[in-house]
Motif scaffolding. Structure first.
Motif, short mmCIF file in Angstrom:
data_model
loop_
_atom_site.label_atom_id
_atom_site.label_comp_id
_atom_site.label_asym_id
_atom_site.label_seq_id
_atom_site.Cartn_x
_atom_site.Cartn_y
_atom_site.Cartn_z
N VAL A 45 26.85 -55.48 -73.98
CA VAL A 45 26.51 -54.21 -74.97
C VAL A 45 27.17 -54.56 -76.09
N ILE A 46 25.94 -54.48 -77.19
CA ILE A 46 26.29 -54.81 -78.67
C ILE A 46 26.49 -53.66 -79.56
N ALA A 47 27.40 -53.30 -80.26
CA ALA A 47 27.37 -52.19 -81.26
C ALA A 47 26.20 -52.12 -81.98
N SER A 48 25.76 -51.05 -82.89
CA SER A 48 24.66 -51.00 -83.50
C SER A 48 24.73 -51.76 -84.66
N ASN A 49 25.93 -52.02 -85.33
CA ASN A 49 26.11 -52.86 -86.35
C ASN A 49 26.77 -54.11 -86.12
N GLY A 50 26.81 -54.62 -84.90
CA GLY A 50 27.32 -55.94 -84.35
C GLY A 50 28.72 -56.18 -84.43
N SER A 51 29.35 -54.84 -84.62
CA SER A 51 31.04 -55.43 -85.15
C SER A 51 31.68 -55.36 -83.61
N GLU A 52 31.22 -54.89 -82.72
CA GLU A 52 31.97 -55.15 -81.28
C GLU A 52 30.86 -55.55 -80.28
N VAL A 53 31.39 -56.24 -79.15
CA VAL A 53 30.82 -56.47 -77.94
C VAL A 53 31.49 -56.00 -76.81
N THR A 54 30.91 -55.18 -75.94
CA THR A 54 31.30 -54.63 -74.54
C THR A 54 30.78 -55.33 -73.64
N LEU A 55 31.76 -55.92 -72.80
CA LEU A 55 31.23 -56.73 -71.57
C LEU A 55 31.78 -55.95 -70.34
N PRO A 56 30.71 -55.04 -69.68
CA PRO A 56 31.09 -54.31 -68.49
C PRO A 56 31.31 -55.49 -67.13
N LEU A 57 32.48 -54.91 -66.29
CA LEU A 57 32.65 -55.90 -65.28
C LEU A 57 32.68 -54.98 -63.98
N LEU A 58 32.10 -55.33 -62.89
CA LEU A 58 32.27 -54.78 -61.65
C LEU A 58 33.08 -55.70 -60.89
N CYS A 59 34.14 -55.16 -60.44
CA CYS A 59 35.50 -55.80 -59.94
C CYS A 59 35.64 -55.55 -58.44
N ARG A 60 36.17 -56.36 -57.81
CA ARG A 60 36.57 -56.18 -56.28
C ARG A 60 37.96 -56.74 -56.16
N ASP A 61 38.76 -56.01 -55.19
CA ASP A 61 39.85 -56.50 -54.68
C ASP A 61 39.66 -57.56 -53.36
N GLU A 62 40.56 -58.08 -52.86
CA GLU A 62 40.62 -59.35 -52.00
C GLU A 62 40.09 -58.46 -50.75
N ALA A 63 40.46 -57.35 -50.48
CA ALA A 63 39.96 -56.55 -49.15
C ALA A 63 38.49 -56.35 -49.09
N TRP A 64 37.72 -56.52 -50.09
CA TRP A 64 36.43 -56.16 -50.25
C TRP A 64 35.57 -57.06 -49.22
N ARG A 65 34.42 -56.65 -48.54
CA ARG A 65 33.67 -57.16 -47.63
C ARG A 65 32.23 -56.81 -47.92
N PRO A 66 31.18 -57.63 -47.74
CA PRO A 66 29.89 -57.34 -48.08
C PRO A 66 29.37 -56.21 -47.30
N SER A 67 29.74 -56.29 -45.79
CA SER A 67 29.44 -55.34 -45.02
C SER A 67 30.16 -53.85 -44.99
N GLY A 68 31.05 -53.87 -45.99
CA GLY A 68 31.71 -52.60 -46.12
C GLY A 68 31.06 -51.46 -46.94
N PRO A 69 31.42 -50.24 -46.79
CA PRO A 69 30.64 -49.23 -47.72
C PRO A 69 30.62 -49.36 -49.30
#
Length: 215
Positions: A45-69
């Protein structure tokens, strides 16, 4: 008659075992450890004047499994890059923010642009916008570049016709002066007027942000 029966039972057991191995994912066996499993970057996501860029991240820990909720052992965070001083910082980020940033924008064009990225790809009045187009550089196979359009006049903005990842998810600042796009695990910041591009490494910072736990 016993041997065929025993053979059939043995083959059945082997078949079940093989099927079980096929159905067991690498994450189940090894845990969620590599970058692709631990980190899923969203479009920047870029700020309206281009001064900042935000990079959203979906994080997972080692216990995460695709089959989990959904939502179990995973969380959102974000990294913010300040263009003026080249500094990163980590901030909290919510699903509501992600939903707003990825809401499609209404863009009217004079021609058909099949691969147009709708979310935040246009300036404030949408008379200017950016999109991806596939080109085929000699000896490099297919490749995607960023194109810029202003009042129906289009020009190629980026020239990354080299081996490696293609640019993805271009976003134009509201003032129409700066574009941010993903380049593999990094971020590319493009000046619209000159086409000058700054590649900002982001992969290691993203991994560190996700492996440090929820913020």
């Amino acid at each position: 008659m016993r041997r065929p029966i025993l053979l059939g039972v043995s083959l059945g057991v082997i078949g079940v075992a093989v099927a079980g191995c096929i159905m067991t994912s690498q994450v189940d066996v090894m845990g969620c450890k590599d970058f692709a499993c631990r980190v899923t970057p969203y479009p920047a996501v870029i700020a309206s004047n281009g001064s900042e860029v935000t990079l959203p991240l979906l994080c997972r820990d080692e216990a995460w499994r695709p089959s989990g909720p959904k939502g179990e052992h995973e969380w959102l965070t974000a990294l913010v890059y300040t263009v003026a001083n080249g500094q990163w910082r980590q901030i909290s980020y919510s699903q509501d923010q992600a939903d707003v940033e990825n809401r499609p924008a209404h863009i009217v064009t004079s021609g058909a642009v099949a691969d147009l990225e709708l979310s935040h790809s246009c300036a404030a009045d949408c008379s200017k916008f950016v999109h991806l187009r596939q080109i085929n550089p000699p000896r490099h196979g297919y490749h995607f570049e960023v194109f810029y359009s202003e009042n129906g006049v289009e020009r190629q903005l980026s020239h990354f016709a080299v081996p490696g990842p293609s640019l993805a998810w271009p976003r134009l600042s509201a003032d129409g002066r700066t574009v941010v796009a993903r380049l593999g695990r990094d971020v590319a910041i493009i000046d619209v007027a000159s086409g000058e591009t700054r590649v900002v490494p982001a992969g290691e910072r993203a991994r560190s942000a996700c492996t440090s736990g929820p913020r």
